[in-house]
Scaffold this motif. Structure first.
Motif, mmCIF file in Angstrom:
data_model
loop_
_atom_site.group_PDB
_atom_site.id
_atom_site.type_symbol
_atom_site.label_atom_id
_atom_site.label_comp_id
_atom_site.label_asym_id
_atom_site.label_seq_id
_atom_site.Cartn_x
_atom_site.Cartn_y
_atom_site.Cartn_z
ATOM 1 N N GLN A 120 41.868 35.446 -31.386
ATOM 2 C CA GLN A 120 42.231 34.712 -32.218
ATOM 3 C C GLN A 120 41.843 33.563 -32.942
ATOM 4 N N THR A 121 41.143 32.711 -32.103
ATOM 5 C CA THR A 121 40.063 32.080 -32.489
ATOM 6 C C THR A 121 38.371 32.201 -33.097
ATOM 7 N N PRO A 122 38.150 31.442 -33.847
ATOM 8 C CA PRO A 122 37.257 32.803 -34.557
ATOM 9 C C PRO A 122 35.697 31.519 -33.851
ATOM 10 N N GLY A 123 34.729 32.623 -34.037
ATOM 11 C CA GLY A 123 33.783 32.618 -33.097
ATOM 12 C C GLY A 123 33.996 32.546 -31.914
ATOM 13 N N ILE A 124 35.170 32.758 -30.936
ATOM 14 C CA ILE A 124 34.867 32.887 -29.249
ATOM 15 C C ILE A 124 35.156 34.767 -28.540
ATOM 16 N N ARG A 139 36.082 22.031 -30.648
ATOM 17 C CA ARG A 139 37.770 22.108 -29.978
ATOM 18 C C ARG A 139 37.710 23.455 -29.633
ATOM 19 N N LEU A 140 38.487 23.288 -28.314
ATOM 20 C CA LEU A 140 39.218 24.623 -28.039
ATOM 21 C C LEU A 140 40.827 24.884 -27.651
ATOM 22 N N HIS A 141 41.461 25.380 -27.900
ATOM 23 C CA HIS A 141 42.907 25.922 -27.578
ATOM 24 C C HIS A 141 43.987 26.825 -27.343
ATOM 25 N N GLU A 142 43.307 27.902 -26.332
ATOM 26 C CA GLU A 142 44.091 28.903 -25.941
ATOM 27 C C GLU A 142 44.837 28.837 -25.011
ATOM 28 N N ARG A 143 45.042 30.252 -25.324
ATOM 29 C CA ARG A 143 45.982 31.102 -24.492
ATOM 30 C C ARG A 143 46.113 32.245 -24.038
ATOM 31 N N GLY A 193 39.665 28.715 -27.607
ATOM 32 C CA GLY A 193 41.060 29.579 -27.098
ATOM 33 C C GLY A 193 42.448 29.363 -28.016
ATOM 34 N N ARG A 194 43.160 30.309 -27.581
ATOM 35 C CA ARG A 194 44.987 29.629 -28.435
ATOM 36 C C ARG A 194 45.322 29.330 -27.247
#
Length: 428
Positions: free
Chosen positions: A210-214, A345-349, A426-427
């Protein structure tokens, strides 16, 4: 001519009346309440009392220390809508919790999990964190009414039956799952050119992110070894970190690699008088911070992992010239520096089978692991298609099972290379 009142005589009369009233309680208390009044004499108590003289509050034996000295109660409004001077709330009928949606109060035993984590300060916090990740935060602050609290021994939840089913599934992964320490292998690499995908693409299974660019891929362990071999054969690849993290199920491990960079933040007059001005320096922490929180399913076949990464890089310092006046009508020329930052920044599950490897690509992002050429004129960035301070950051995340089954000669501790790296997204 009017005579002034004798204040001494009045004072003496008041004192005499007070003494007489103290000897006659019925006169001092006024008219007694009728027998039909709701007032009843208090039954004598054998328990020790410690009333507060200001509020009349008597703490019980189990009252927490922070509430021993309760504030005085607010006066109630004399009429509906009258101002009270502050919100006091209202006590529900009978003090019962709302049950309009069929809420139930259940207590879950956490000791089969927390009993193994004797060296962790608050191991039960991981259970609460994963429940919130699964249910979201809105269900605990909106209708229907519910609450959740936990300590080292048990988890107390008041909510609907449907919510209890979700919570029971998360708690089972802690209390019925594997209690032994597990090994998570983490590799962080930077690649100067993203064209490595052309040869590795057939070996990878693309995963939606879901995170753009990943971008994310799943690889079998055999294909992951082939991709790693292709990357190590390139000259523009740097391995920033390779570490085996020993973790308990559901807990969070943190890694960080930071360095400070000083710059001229301001110019202020010198208290010594000479030189007339002195620089004021500041510092920016450059590098990356990484958090990893894996949670295995009860059968160990599926792995959920929350990845939280932050990276900050000083792209360059922009000089700003200043002309400051001197006492002799001359000009003092100096400069300050304005940092040009690149942050990410990254915060993904993520969830994937535990026998496969997760590969994350953050795209061409800021990389604190930037090499400085000894000869600035020999800049090959234009030839290779890379940008100074930019690289394709890759992260390999692999679950390797129990720590007791991963017997290696080298200790399972973070092995940080001399160069610093970039990250991932990430998510939650």
């Amino acid at each position: 001519m009017r005579r002034r009142p004798n204040h001494r005589a009045l004072t003496a009369l008041v004192l005499v009346a007070a003494v007489w009233a103290s000897n006659n309680p019925a006169w001092g208390q006024g008219m007694a309440l009728p027998p039909s009044s709701v007032s009843r004499p208090a039954a004598p108590s054998t328990e020790p009392q410690n009333p507060s003289p200001s509020s009349g509050f008597t703490p019980r034996a189990d009252t927490p220390p922070s509430l021993q000295n309760a504030p005085p109660p607010r006066s109630q409004p004399s009429a509906p809508g009258a101002a009270t001077g502050g919100a006091t709330g209202r006590v529900t009928s009978g003090g019962q919790l709302p049950r309009g949606a069929g809420q139930e109060h259940r207590v879950y035993d956490l000791r089969p999990y927390t009993g193994y984590l004797t060296k962790h300060d608050r191991p039960h916090q991981a259970v609460v964190d994963w429940i919130v990740r699964e249910t979201g935060t809105d269900v605990w602050h909106t209708e229907p009414f519910g609450f959740m609290t936990a300590d080292r021994d048990e988890l107390s939840v008041y909510h609907t039956n449907e919510m209890h089913q979700v919570i029971a599934g998360i708690v089972d992964r802690f209390v019925a799952g594997d209690k032994d320490p597990q090994v998570m292998n983490l590799k962080v690499m930077t690649v100067g050119n993203p064209n490595w995908r052309s040869r590795a693409h057939p070996l990878m299974q693309h995963v939606h992110v879901q995170t753009p660019g990943i971008q994310a891929w799943l690889l079998t362990k055999e294909n992951a070894a082939l991709v790693m071999s292709l990357l190590r054969a390139r000259t523009d690849v740097r391995q920033v970190q390779a570490v085996d993290l020993i973790m308990h199920n559901g807990q969070t491990e943190k890694l960080a690699s930071l360095r400070g960079r000083n710059y001229v933040l301001n110019v202020k007059p010198s208290p010594a008088g000479w030189p007339p001005y002195e620089p004021e320096t500041g510092e920016i922490q450059e590098g990356y911070q990484l958090e990893l929180s894996p949670l295995l399913s009860v059968d160990g076949r599926t792995l959920d992992c929350v990845i939280n990464a932050n990276i900050d890089q000083v792209d360059k310092f922009v000089d700003v010239d200043l002309e400051l006046p001197l006492p002799n009508q001359q000009i003092h020329r100096t400069k300050v520096e304005v940092p040009q930052l690149v942050s990410w920044r990254l915060h993904e599950r993520f969830r994937w089978p535990s026998d496969m490897v997760l590969l994350l690509s953050c795209g061409v992002v800021a990389s604190p692991d930037r090499s400085q050429s000894a000869m600035p004129l020999l800049n090959f960035s234009a030839i290779t298609g890379t940008t100074a301070g930019r690289a394709d950051a890759l992260m390999f995340v692999e679950f390797r099972g129990k720590a007791s089954q991963n017997l290696t000669q080298a200790p399972l501790v973070p092995q940080v290379s001399s160069r610093v790296s970039a990250p991932n997204r990430g998510r939650y």
